[in-house]
Scaffold this active site. Structure first.
Site, PDB file in Angstrom:
ATOM      1  N   CYS A 198      21.098  57.255  41.723  1.00 37.60           N
ATOM      2  CA  CYS A 198      20.998  56.744  43.094  1.00 37.60           C
ATOM      3  C   CYS A 198      21.119  57.888  44.091  1.00 37.60           C
ATOM      4  O   CYS A 198      22.044  58.698  44.006  1.00 37.60           O
ATOM      5  CB  CYS A 198      22.118  55.731  43.339  1.00 37.60           C
ATOM      6  SG  CYS A 198      22.209  55.194  45.048  1.00 37.60           S
TER       7      CYS A 198
ATOM      8  N   GLN B 291      30.234  34.786  38.192  1.00 36.32           N
ATOM      9  CA  GLN B 291      30.290  36.170  37.710  1.00 36.32           C
ATOM     10  C   GLN B 291      29.002  36.910  38.060  1.00 36.32           C
ATOM     11  O   GLN B 291      27.915  36.346  37.917  1.00 36.32           O
ATOM     12  CB  GLN B 291      30.504  36.195  36.198  1.00 36.32           C
ATOM     13  CG  GLN B 291      31.856  35.657  35.755  1.00 36.32           C
ATOM     14  CD  GLN B 291      32.998  36.642  35.976  1.00 36.32           C
ATOM     15  OE1 GLN B 291      32.844  37.643  36.646  1.00 36.32           O
ATOM     16  NE2 GLN B 291      34.146  36.346  35.412  1.00 36.32           N
TER      17      GLN B 291
ATOM     18  N   CYS C 237      29.655  52.669  43.951  1.00 34.72           N
ATOM     19  CA  CYS C 237      29.826  53.259  42.609  1.00 34.72           C
ATOM     20  C   CYS C 237      30.739  54.471  42.705  1.00 34.72           C
ATOM     21  O   CYS C 237      30.608  55.263  43.616  1.00 34.72           O
ATOM     22  CB  CYS C 237      28.482  53.740  42.061  1.00 34.72           C
ATOM     23  SG  CYS C 237      27.343  52.420  41.684  1.00 34.72           S
TER      24      CYS C 237
ATOM     25  N   TYR D  34      42.484  28.770  37.118  1.00 34.70           N
ATOM     26  CA  TYR D  34      41.626  29.577  37.999  1.00 34.70           C
ATOM     27  C   TYR D  34      40.175  29.432  37.513  1.00 34.70           C
ATOM     28  O   TYR D  34      39.501  30.405  37.221  1.00 34.70           O
ATOM     29  CB  TYR D  34      42.049  31.052  38.006  1.00 34.70           C
ATOM     30  CG  TYR D  34      43.535  31.295  38.167  1.00 34.70           C
ATOM     31  CD1 TYR D  34      44.120  31.356  39.441  1.00 34.70           C
ATOM     32  CD2 TYR D  34      44.363  31.466  37.064  1.00 34.70           C
ATOM     33  CE1 TYR D  34      45.491  31.577  39.589  1.00 34.70           C
ATOM     34  CE2 TYR D  34      45.732  31.690  37.202  1.00 34.70           C
ATOM     35  CZ  TYR D  34      46.287  31.746  38.470  1.00 34.70           C
ATOM     36  OH  TYR D  34      47.636  31.964  38.607  1.00 34.70           O
TER      37      TYR D  34
ATOM     38  N   CYS E 189      40.531  40.906  35.454  1.00 37.29           N
ATOM     39  CA  CYS E 189      39.700  41.934  36.103  1.00 37.29           C
ATOM     40  C   CYS E 189      40.571  43.107  36.555  1.00 37.29           C
ATOM     41  O   CYS E 189      40.094  44.020  37.211  1.00 37.29           O
ATOM     42  CB  CYS E 189      38.944  41.329  37.281  1.00 37.29           C
ATOM     43  SG  CYS E 189      40.019  40.619  38.533  1.00 37.29           S
TER      44      CYS E 189
ATOM     45  N   ASP F 112      42.035  33.011  33.966  1.00 37.11           N
ATOM     46  CA  ASP F 112      41.143  34.056  34.494  1.00 37.11           C
ATOM     47  C   ASP F 112      41.490  34.228  35.970  1.00 37.11           C
ATOM     48  O   ASP F 112      40.751  33.796  36.849  1.00 37.11           O
ATOM     49  CB  ASP F 112      39.680  33.618  34.296  1.00 37.11           C
ATOM     50  CG  ASP F 112      38.687  34.701  34.731  1.00 37.11           C
ATOM     51  OD1 ASP F 112      39.143  35.801  35.104  1.00 37.11           O
ATOM     52  OD2 ASP F 112      37.474  34.438  34.717  1.00 37.11           O
TER      53      ASP F 112
ATOM     54  N   GLU G 216      41.524  24.831  40.039  1.00 36.01           N
ATOM     55  CA  GLU G 216      41.013  25.831  40.980  1.00 36.01           C
ATOM     56  C   GLU G 216      41.423  25.442  42.389  1.00 36.01           C
ATOM     57  O   GLU G 216      41.417  24.262  42.739  1.00 36.01           O
ATOM     58  CB  GLU G 216      39.477  25.892  40.850  1.00 36.01           C
ATOM     59  CG  GLU G 216      38.769  26.729  41.881  1.00 36.01           C
ATOM     60  CD  GLU G 216      39.195  28.179  41.892  1.00 36.01           C
ATOM     61  OE1 GLU G 216      39.652  28.623  42.959  1.00 36.01           O
ATOM     62  OE2 GLU G 216      39.101  28.847  40.853  1.00 36.01           O
TER      63      GLU G 216
END
Length: 460
Positions: A74, A285, A83, A314, A411, A384, A335
């Site tokens: 990039c 996602q 990034c 979640y 995550c 999650d 949720e």
């Protein structure tokens, strides 16, 4: 230890990377953080900020590049905050992510023996994102520009064809820019809270090819919106076009009000054989290729035989819940976002899944309520959670319910490690840990973990 001060020149070999992707090197026991470096680089840098035991330095030159150093694909990789790792080979990036997970689980979680399986990387680590949110601003010539924020700032780096996103993004942004120029519509300015055009949200169903555009505006209407709709409909796959009203002075991208301009107000996509309906405000996602691997792993770890009651905490729009429902007796999803639960129920209906039930609320509130009042138990609990990990009350209830297995999808491996430690101290053992690279070229990595109950819970 040397006495370093601002503007000193240092030479150092980069030995590791920080959580945020800066290179870490040491001079006489003093630690330096240097952006845009790769493990193995021998560099010269200039001290910018010096603390007692560590400092930040600016890369001046690479004396000898690392064998893992590559040229970013990039053109704006260095300036853009999206990034962090484009100068590092993909193989090295995967090794870094495995070490990061392992390091957090041993250091924060206090585990000595980590049963790690190899990380799941991508065969093609480009064009993987099914969603992009582009902020609008003005370039130095006063023309509208879309792109991404520079690292740690809100200065927009023009980038209308991000290589992580789908090729249609450029086409969508080009048409919106033409509309802005034609009707003199100003981009939003954070400092003055003036200007109409805020962010453009674009989503694509990878399996269906369906496209969604949601234009965020700082106002109630978009002038000549029918013209824009006509233009956007020339792009193949365009299925849903909407406006999102956000008149708040905030960093939050989307407001709560969505006005439909064209189409059903959602797109659909598949993960495996399960179909999902995705509306502008839904969480879904962003990397469908890796999501399938992640969910298949979670399903495998859940060890379902068809007779189990499973809780999915979640649960979002029910992505994991519906995957689990294929093999479980009953799945309960929880949720906090009401619209996500509407989507989850609709997704269950869409797939003819009748053994999934969804609750709106905080996991830490719904779970104890159902367990204590209604005696709903669990054979398997899947979590999650967001980056901050599980609420302690939620972990407490999980332990009280005493499921045979807990599958934790995370995550953020630091908060994951903290929560695993809690579960380990409450009668669960770490059985499997596996990384899944959902976000190539960034420092983020997903992890899926299986914990098994060691001893029968003494509270029964």
């Amino acid at each position: 230890m040397a006495d370093w001060k601002k503007n000193d020149r240092i030479q150092v070999i980069i030995e590791d990377l920080s959580e945020t992707g800066e290179g870490i090197g040491k001079t006489d026991g003093f630690t330096w953080f240097i952006k845009d470096t790769v493990i193995g680089d021998h560099v010269e840098a200039k001290a910018m900020k010096v603390k007692k035991n560590y400092g930040f330095a600016h890369l001046e030159q690479i004396i000898k590049p690392s064998e893992s150093r590559i040229t970013p694909l990039c053109p704006v990789a260095k300036q853009c905050g999206g990034c962090q790792l484009q100068t590092m080979s993909y193989e090295e990036e995967l090794r870094y992510k495995e070490r990061k997970i392992y390091g957090n689980i041993t250091r924060i979680g206090g585990f000595q023996d980590v049963p790690m399986l190899p990380i799941m990387g991508m065969d093609e680590p480009w064009r993987y994102r099914n969603k992009a949110q582009f902020p609008w601003g003005l370039d130095k010539d006063g023309k509208p520009v879309a792109g991404f924020y520079a690292g740690r700032t809100h200065a927009i780096i023009g980038c209308e064809d991000c290589l992580l996103g789908v090729e249609e993004n450029r086409e969508v942004l080009g048409r919106i820019k033409a509309h802005m120029e034609r009707y003199h519509l100003a981009p939003y300015d954070e400092s003055t809270h003036k200007g109409l055009i805020r962010h453009t949200l674009i989503r694509k169903g990878f399996q269906t090819g369906e496209l969604m555009v949601c234009q965020v505006i700082n106002g109630n209407q978009l002038p000549h919106s029918e013209e824009l709709v006509k233009s956007l409909l020339e792009i193949p796959g365009m299925t849903s076009i909407s406006l999102n009203v956000n008149k708040e002075q905030t960093n939050v991208i989307l407001g709560n009000k969505v006005e439909n301009l064209f189409g059903p107000g959602y797109i659909t996509d598949y993960i495996g054989s399960v179909q999902y309906r995705i509306s502008p405000l839904s969480f879904y996602q962003v990397n469908p290729v890796q999501t399938k691997k992640l969910y298949e792993t979670a399903l495998e770890y859940a060890g379902l035989t068809g007779g189990e009651t499973v809780w999915d905490l979640y649960c979002g729009i029910g992505t994991i819940s519906l995957f689990l429902a294929q093999k479980a007796k009953k799945v309960y999803g929880v949720e906090i976002v009401p619209q996500a639960i509407d989507d989850a129920r609709e997704n269950a209906r869409l797939n003819g899944i009748e053994n999934a039930e969804f609750f709106v609320g905080k996991a830490e509130k719904v779970l104890p309520e159902q367990f204590e009042k209604n005696q709903v138990y669990a054979d398997v609990i899947v979590v999650d959670p967001p980056r901050k990990g599980c609420d302690e009350k939620c972990l407490e209830t999980i332990v009280k319910m005493g499921p045979k297995r807990v599958v934790y999808v995370s995550c953020d491996s630091a908060t994951l490690a903290r929560d695993l430690k809690y579960l380990a101290e409450s009668g669960y053992e770490l059985v499997r840990v596996r990384g899944c690279d959902m976000f190539p070229w960034t420092t983020h990595v997903e992890t899926v973990v299986l914990m098994s109950r060691v001893k029968v819970n003494t509270m029964f």
